[in-house]
Design a protein around this motif. Structure first.
Motif, PDB file in Angstrom:
ATOM      1  N   UNK A  24      82.076  23.947  77.629  1.00  0.00           N
ATOM      2  CA  UNK A  24      80.803  24.265  78.270  1.00  0.00           C
ATOM      3  C   UNK A  24      80.092  22.967  78.627  1.00  0.00           C
ATOM      4  N   UNK A  25      79.334  22.998  79.686  1.00  0.00           N
ATOM      5  CA  UNK A  25      78.622  21.801  80.121  1.00  0.00           C
ATOM      6  C   UNK A  25      77.124  21.962  79.907  1.00  0.00           C
ATOM      7  N   UNK A  26      76.509  20.892  79.446  1.00  0.00           N
ATOM      8  CA  UNK A  26      75.066  20.875  79.205  1.00  0.00           C
ATOM      9  C   UNK A  26      74.349  20.712  80.541  1.00  0.00           C
ATOM     10  N   UNK A  27      73.440  21.618  80.884  1.00  0.00           N
ATOM     11  CA  UNK A  27      72.690  21.442  82.127  1.00  0.00           C
ATOM     12  C   UNK A  27      71.650  20.340  81.980  1.00  0.00           C
ATOM     13  N   UNK A  28      71.273  19.746  83.080  1.00  0.00           N
ATOM     14  CA  UNK A  28      70.168  18.795  83.058  1.00  0.00           C
ATOM     15  C   UNK A  28      70.572  17.339  83.158  1.00  0.00           C
ATOM     16  N   UNK A  29      71.867  17.038  83.245  1.00  0.00           N
ATOM     17  CA  UNK A  29      72.296  15.651  83.410  1.00  0.00           C
ATOM     18  C   UNK A  29      71.876  14.758  82.260  1.00  0.00           C
ATOM     19  N   UNK A  30      71.224  13.640  82.586  1.00  0.00           N
ATOM     20  CA  UNK A  30      70.825  12.646  81.588  1.00  0.00           C
ATOM     21  C   UNK A  30      69.826  13.221  80.588  1.00  0.00           C
ATOM     22  N   UNK A  31      68.844  13.947  81.080  1.00  0.00           N
ATOM     23  CA  UNK A  31      67.825  14.529  80.196  1.00  0.00           C
ATOM     24  C   UNK A  31      68.457  15.585  79.287  1.00  0.00           C
ATOM     25  N   UNK A  32      69.344  16.403  79.831  1.00  0.00           N
ATOM     26  CA  UNK A  32      70.029  17.412  79.025  1.00  0.00           C
ATOM     27  C   UNK A  32      70.889  16.787  77.945  1.00  0.00           C
ATOM     28  N   UNK A  33      71.594  15.702  78.313  1.00  0.00           N
ATOM     29  CA  UNK A  33      72.416  15.004  77.328  1.00  0.00           C
ATOM     30  C   UNK A  33      71.550  14.376  76.243  1.00  0.00           C
ATOM     31  N   UNK A  34      70.406  13.851  76.628  1.00  0.00           N
ATOM     32  CA  UNK A  34      69.493  13.251  75.661  1.00  0.00           C
ATOM     33  C   UNK A  34      68.979  14.306  74.688  1.00  0.00           C
ATOM     34  N   UNK A  35      68.616  15.460  75.202  1.00  0.00           N
ATOM     35  CA  UNK A  35      68.141  16.547  74.349  1.00  0.00           C
ATOM     36  C   UNK A  35      69.261  17.013  73.425  1.00  0.00           C
ATOM     37  N   UNK A  36      70.473  17.148  73.975  1.00  0.00           N
ATOM     38  CA  UNK A  36      71.610  17.551  73.143  1.00  0.00           C
ATOM     39  C   UNK A  36      71.883  16.524  72.056  1.00  0.00           C
ATOM     40  N   UNK A  37      71.748  15.240  72.370  1.00  0.00           N
ATOM     41  CA  UNK A  37      71.939  14.190  71.370  1.00  0.00           C
ATOM     42  C   UNK A  37      70.877  14.224  70.280  1.00  0.00           C
ATOM     43  N   UNK A  38      69.631  14.461  70.665  1.00  0.00           N
ATOM     44  CA  UNK A  38      68.552  14.530  69.674  1.00  0.00           C
ATOM     45  C   UNK A  38      68.706  15.759  68.775  1.00  0.00           C
ATOM     46  N   UNK A  39      69.006  16.901  69.386  1.00  0.00           N
ATOM     47  CA  UNK A  39      69.231  18.115  68.591  1.00  0.00           C
ATOM     48  C   UNK A  39      70.496  17.944  67.758  1.00  0.00           C
ATOM     49  N   UNK A  40      71.518  17.312  68.345  1.00  0.00           N
ATOM     50  CA  UNK A  40      72.765  17.053  67.624  1.00  0.00           C
ATOM     51  C   UNK A  40      72.560  16.155  66.423  1.00  0.00           C
ATOM     52  N   UNK A  41      71.675  15.195  66.549  1.00  0.00           N
ATOM     53  CA  UNK A  41      71.353  14.334  65.417  1.00  0.00           C
ATOM     54  C   UNK A  41      70.716  15.139  64.300  1.00  0.00           C
TER      55      UNK A  41
END
Length: 91
Positions: A24-41
């Motif tokens: 599955x791909x995270x929507x939102x590009x850079x911002x989506x990846x940043x949010x996924x990284x913060x939630x992932x942390x």
């Protein structure tokens, strides 16, 4: 301020790596990846075995963050897939 910027950069990189690990791909590009990284942390902090595994950059443990981001993206993808199935018109 520099610490906050480093945290966002590390979170975005971890989010991109977590995104690459799932189908599955995270929507939102850079911002989506940043949010996924913060939630992932945040998710990775609760995985007991992985807490002290791997390097720490800008106060963020990398391996648990990547695993947490992958888990978050996978669960988000399942919810999105389920929502698409429900919203499909019946034939």
């Amino acid at each position: 301020m520099l610490g906050f910027i480093m945290t966002l950069i590390v979170a975005a990189i971890a989010g991109y790596i977590g995104d690459a690990l799932t189908k599955y791909k995270m929507p939102g590009g850079f911002i989506g990846a940043m949010i996924a990284g913060l939630v992932g942390s945040w998710i990775g902090a609760y995985i007991p075995f992985f807490k002290k595994l791997g390097p720490v950059i800008a106060g963020i443990p990398i391996i648990p963050t990547i695993l947490g981001a992958a888990i978050f993206i996978f669960i988000l993808g399942l919810f999105r897939k389920g929502a698409e199935e429900v919203s499909k018109p019946q034939q």
